[in-house]
Design a protein around this motif. Structure first.
Motif, PDB file in Angstrom:
ATOM      1  N   PRO A 147      16.867  33.013  40.232  1.00  0.00           N
ATOM      2  CA  PRO A 147      18.148  32.284  40.939  1.00  0.00           C
ATOM      3  C   PRO A 147      18.217  31.294  39.314  1.00  0.00           C
ATOM      4  CG  PRO A 147      16.256  32.289  42.257  1.00  0.00           C
ATOM      5  CD  PRO A 147      16.015  33.316  41.219  1.00  0.00           C
ATOM      6  N   HIS A 148      18.094  30.902  38.783  1.00  0.00           N
ATOM      7  CA  HIS A 148      18.058  29.708  37.870  1.00  0.00           C
ATOM      8  C   HIS A 148      19.229  30.217  36.824  1.00  0.00           C
ATOM      9  CE1 HIS A 148      16.051  26.780  39.145  1.00  0.00           C
ATOM     10  NE2 HIS A 148      14.576  27.156  39.733  1.00  0.00           N
ATOM     11  N   GLU A 150      22.251  32.558  35.856  1.00  0.00           N
ATOM     12  CA  GLU A 150      23.767  32.774  35.517  1.00  0.00           C
ATOM     13  C   GLU A 150      23.479  35.126  36.756  1.00  0.00           C
ATOM     14  OE1 GLU A 150      27.029  31.552  35.672  1.00  0.00           O
ATOM     15  OE2 GLU A 150      25.263  29.948  34.869  1.00  0.00           O
ATOM     16  N   PRO A 151      24.643  35.003  37.186  1.00  0.00           N
ATOM     17  CA  PRO A 151      24.124  36.033  38.630  1.00  0.00           C
ATOM     18  C   PRO A 151      24.656  37.182  37.077  1.00  0.00           C
ATOM     19  CG  PRO A 151      25.780  34.374  39.134  1.00  0.00           C
ATOM     20  CD  PRO A 151      25.130  34.193  37.755  1.00  0.00           C
ATOM     21  N   ARG A 155      20.367  38.514  34.129  1.00  0.00           N
ATOM     22  CA  ARG A 155      19.541  38.710  35.157  1.00  0.00           C
ATOM     23  C   ARG A 155      19.591  39.402  35.694  1.00  0.00           C
ATOM     24  NH1 ARG A 155      22.330  34.956  40.502  1.00  0.00           N
ATOM     25  NH2 ARG A 155      20.452  34.862  41.594  1.00  0.00           N
ATOM     26  N   GLU A 159      15.404  41.050  36.128  1.00  0.00           N
ATOM     27  CA  GLU A 159      15.130  41.685  37.200  1.00  0.00           C
ATOM     28  C   GLU A 159      14.274  43.176  37.792  1.00  0.00           C
ATOM     29  OE1 GLU A 159      16.270  41.673  42.167  1.00  0.00           O
ATOM     30  OE2 GLU A 159      17.393  40.907  40.658  1.00  0.00           O
TER      31      GLU A 159
END
Length: 191
Positions: A147-148, A150-151, A155, A159
Motif C-alpha cells: 500500500p505504500h 503508487e497504485p 505495485r 505483488e
C-alpha cells in the motif's frame, strides 16, 4: 558524542561492527574507539568478537530502542538509506546471504520498491532452505508494504512476484487443495 555513536549504532541494529559505524559516518573514525570504550564503560554496549574483529551489541534491546527513538525520523531514514547503500557497495554478498536486512533498511528509509524486491528475494531464499514459515513471514511482510507504493505499474509487478512465491510456499506446505493456495494464485492470475 558517545550518544551520537549510540544513535548511529541503533540504526544499524542491536548488533553492529566498528567497520559499519565508520562506513556510515566516516567523520567519527578518529575518536570512534574512545567513544565505543565510553559506551562499554557506561554499560550501554558490550563487546564480543566475530571472524572479522570486534563486534558490539547493545546490552539490552530497550537501550537500543531508546537510542533509536531519540533521533529525528528524517535522520533515521537517511541513515537507513546509507546503511542499505553501504551494504550493497561494500558487502555485495549480503544480497544473497541476508536480503531481509537490506529489505528492512530500505523499508525504514521509505524506499519501498527496493524493500519489496529484497523481501521477495528473502522469501525465495528461505523457501530454498525449506524454511517455509520464514518465507511466509517475509512474503506477507512484502504484501503489507504494497500500500505504500503508487497504485500503477511497479505495485502490480511486485505483488505478482510476491503472490507467485507465496502461492508456491503454500502449495509446498499445505497441498494443492488448500484455500490459501487457491486464493493466492487467484489473486496472482487477476493481476
Amino acid at each position: 558524542p558517545a550518544r551520537g555513536v549510540a544513535q548511529l549504532a541503533s540504526v544499524i541494529g542491536r548488533e553492529f561492527t566498528r567497520e559499519m559505524l565508520e562506513a556510515i559516518h566516516p567523520g567519527e573514525s578518529g575518536g570512534l574507539d574512545r567513544l565505543l570504550a565510553q559506551l562499554i564503560s557506561e554499560g550501554i554496549v558490550v563487546e564480543g568478537m566475530d571472524s572479522g574483529g570486534p563486534e558490539y551489541a547493545f546490552r539490552h534491546s530497550l537501550i537500543r530502542d531508546a537510542a533509536y527513538e531519540s533521533m529525528l525520523r528524517r535522520n533515521r531514514r537517511a541513515l537507513h538509506k546509507r546503511i542499505a547503500q553501504t551494504l550493497l557497495q561494500r558487502y555485495p554478498e549480503s544480497v544473497d546471504n541476508e536480503p531481509e536486512i537490506l529489505a528492512r533498511h530500505f523499508q525504514a528509509a521509505g524506499l519501498f520498491d527496493e524493500a519489496l524486491f529484497y523481501l521477495n528475494r528473502a522469501g525465495e531464499r528461505a523457501m530454498g532452505r525449506c524454511a517455509y514459515e520464514e518465507a511466509v513471514h517475509h512474503l506477507e511482510q512484502g504484501l503489507a508494504v504494497l500500500p505504500h507504493l503508487e497504485p500503477a505499474g511497479e505495485r502490480a509487478h511486485h505483488e505478482l512476484a510476491l503472490r507467485v512465491t507465496l502461492g508456491t510456499v503454500y502449495f509446498t506446505t499445505q497441498g494443492f487443495g488448500s484455500e490459501a493456495v487457491h486464493s493466492t494464485f487467484e489473486r496472482a492470475r487477476a493481476i
